[in-house]
Write a protein that holds these residues in place. Structure first.
Motif, short mmCIF file in Angstrom:
data_model
loop_
_atom_site.label_atom_id
_atom_site.label_comp_id
_atom_site.label_asym_id
_atom_site.label_seq_id
_atom_site.Cartn_x
_atom_site.Cartn_y
_atom_site.Cartn_z
N PRO A 1 27.45 55.16 64.29
CA PRO A 1 28.35 54.50 63.34
C PRO A 1 29.48 55.43 62.91
CG PRO A 1 26.06 54.08 62.77
CD PRO A 1 26.04 55.10 63.86
N SER A 2 30.58 54.85 62.49
CA SER A 2 31.76 55.63 62.12
C SER A 2 31.50 56.57 60.95
CB SER A 2 32.92 54.69 61.78
OG SER A 2 32.56 53.82 60.71
N SER A 3 30.46 56.29 60.16
CA SER A 3 30.14 57.16 59.01
C SER A 3 29.53 58.49 59.45
CB SER A 3 29.18 56.44 58.06
OG SER A 3 27.98 56.09 58.74
N TYR A 4 29.15 58.60 60.74
CA TYR A 4 28.60 59.83 61.28
C TYR A 4 29.74 60.67 61.86
CZ TYR A 4 23.79 58.17 60.88
OH TYR A 4 22.58 57.72 60.41
N LYS A 5 30.01 61.78 61.23
CA LYS A 5 31.09 62.66 61.67
C LYS A 5 30.52 63.71 62.61
CE LYS A 5 35.30 64.33 61.62
NZ LYS A 5 36.44 63.57 62.17
N VAL A 6 31.10 63.82 63.82
CA VAL A 6 30.58 64.73 64.84
C VAL A 6 31.59 65.85 65.10
CG1 VAL A 6 29.71 64.96 67.20
CG2 VAL A 6 29.29 62.85 65.91
N LEU B 1 27.44 69.34 65.78
CA LEU B 1 27.07 69.25 64.37
C LEU B 1 27.39 67.84 63.89
CD1 LEU B 1 26.15 70.59 61.72
CD2 LEU B 1 28.53 71.28 61.35
N VAL B 2 26.37 67.14 63.39
CA VAL B 2 26.53 65.77 62.93
C VAL B 2 26.34 65.74 61.42
CG1 VAL B 2 25.74 63.38 63.14
CG2 VAL B 2 25.65 64.90 65.13
N VAL B 3 27.34 65.23 60.72
CA VAL B 3 27.29 65.13 59.27
C VAL B 3 27.27 63.65 58.90
CG1 VAL B 3 28.37 65.78 57.08
CG2 VAL B 3 28.59 67.28 59.08
N ALA B 4 26.18 63.21 58.25
CA ALA B 4 26.01 61.80 57.94
C ALA B 4 25.40 61.63 56.55
CB ALA B 4 25.12 61.13 58.99
N LEU C 1 18.76 60.08 64.85
CA LEU C 1 19.79 60.45 63.88
C LEU C 1 20.03 59.33 62.86
CD1 LEU C 1 22.39 62.15 66.26
CD2 LEU C 1 20.77 63.28 64.73
N MET C 2 19.97 58.09 63.32
CA MET C 2 20.25 56.97 62.43
C MET C 2 19.08 56.63 61.52
SD MET C 2 22.34 54.54 65.13
CE MET C 2 22.43 53.17 63.98
#
Length: 243
Positions: A85-90, A108-111, A212-213
């Motif tokens: 999803p777009s809310s997950y910044k990679v 690095l995934v920031v969610a 991740l989700m």
């Protein structure tokens, strides 16, 4: 406000450098070989000198081949992570340099449900090991059917070190949030038989996305800390590749 810092695909640049150097070092050897077929040659031991650059070129080509394998793995992972999803910044190829140590994070995934370090491995064959082992074993079958084994560093220990360094870095910037590590074997020709209770080891892109989700953080994650982390990275506190 600090300017964003990108490494502009540093791994690709390094791979291109190795290819260029290998070609440049091969040129004298190729020229001498052509001249030799036309009847020209150096006498005695000097006859071997033109082949030295060629050997150096082979060394650079081997380095390029190793990087190329890693690049394929990162591309497979990037494709999978782009479907989050777009809310997950990679962020890709993130560099951390601190007093606690240095590290390069593959992804690095920031969610909203956490901060994740995804350590990517492009190995194939059968991987065997335990989360406590210093080395894991890779069993492979060669092109001619021969079986052989290689030792590889334990990626679980590697990603745990990275989570420690990143956690320390965030705390130094007043962001006391939990960081979770994940090991992803992205090669479709791999099977993994390892025991890892604390750190997820995943081989399927869809499973990586689901993990991740659906991840439930061990410690409460503050939405404010997540936003502060994104801002901290985007404003240049860490270097990363532009995706």
């Amino acid at each position: 406000m600090r300017k964003k810092q990108y490494k502009q695909n540093s791994i690709y640049s390094k791979a291109n450098t190795y290819v260029t150097l290998s070609i440049l070092f091969w040129i004298p050897t190729i020229i001498y070989f052509i001249a030799f077929t036309q009847g020209f040659h150096f006498d005695g031991i000097f006859h071997l000198l033109p082949f030295i650059p060629g050997l150096i070129g082979i060394n650079f080509w081997r380095k390029y081949a190793a990087l190329k394998s890693g690049l394929k793995g990162e591309e497979r992972t990037s494709i999978a992570l782009q479907e989050l999803p777009s809310s997950y910044k990679v962020f890709r190829s993130v560099q951390i340099n601190t007093s606690e140590g240095n590290a390069e994070i593959d992804h690095l995934v920031v969610a909203e449900n956490g901060i994740f370090i995804v350590e990517v491995k492009n190995h194939k064959g059968n991987i065997v090991g335990n989360e406590a082992d210093y080395k894991w074993t890779q069993h492979k079958v060669g092109r001619n059917g021969g079986r052989y084994s290689n030792q590889m560093g334990n990626p679980v220990k590697q990603v745990r070190r990275q989570t420690f360094i990143l956690s320390k870095f965030l705390k130094q910037n007043s962001i006391p949030t939990w960081v979770e590590g994940v090991v992803f074997f992205c090669n479709p020709k791999v099977s993994v038989n390892v025991y890892s209770e604390r750190t997820a080891v995943i081989t399927d892109p869809d499973e990586l996305k689901k993990y991740l989700m659906n991840y439930v953080p061990k410690h409460k994650v503050s939405k404010l800390d997540i936003e502060k982390t994104k801002k901290l990275i985007e404003e240049g506190a860490l270097e990363y590749d532009a995706v």
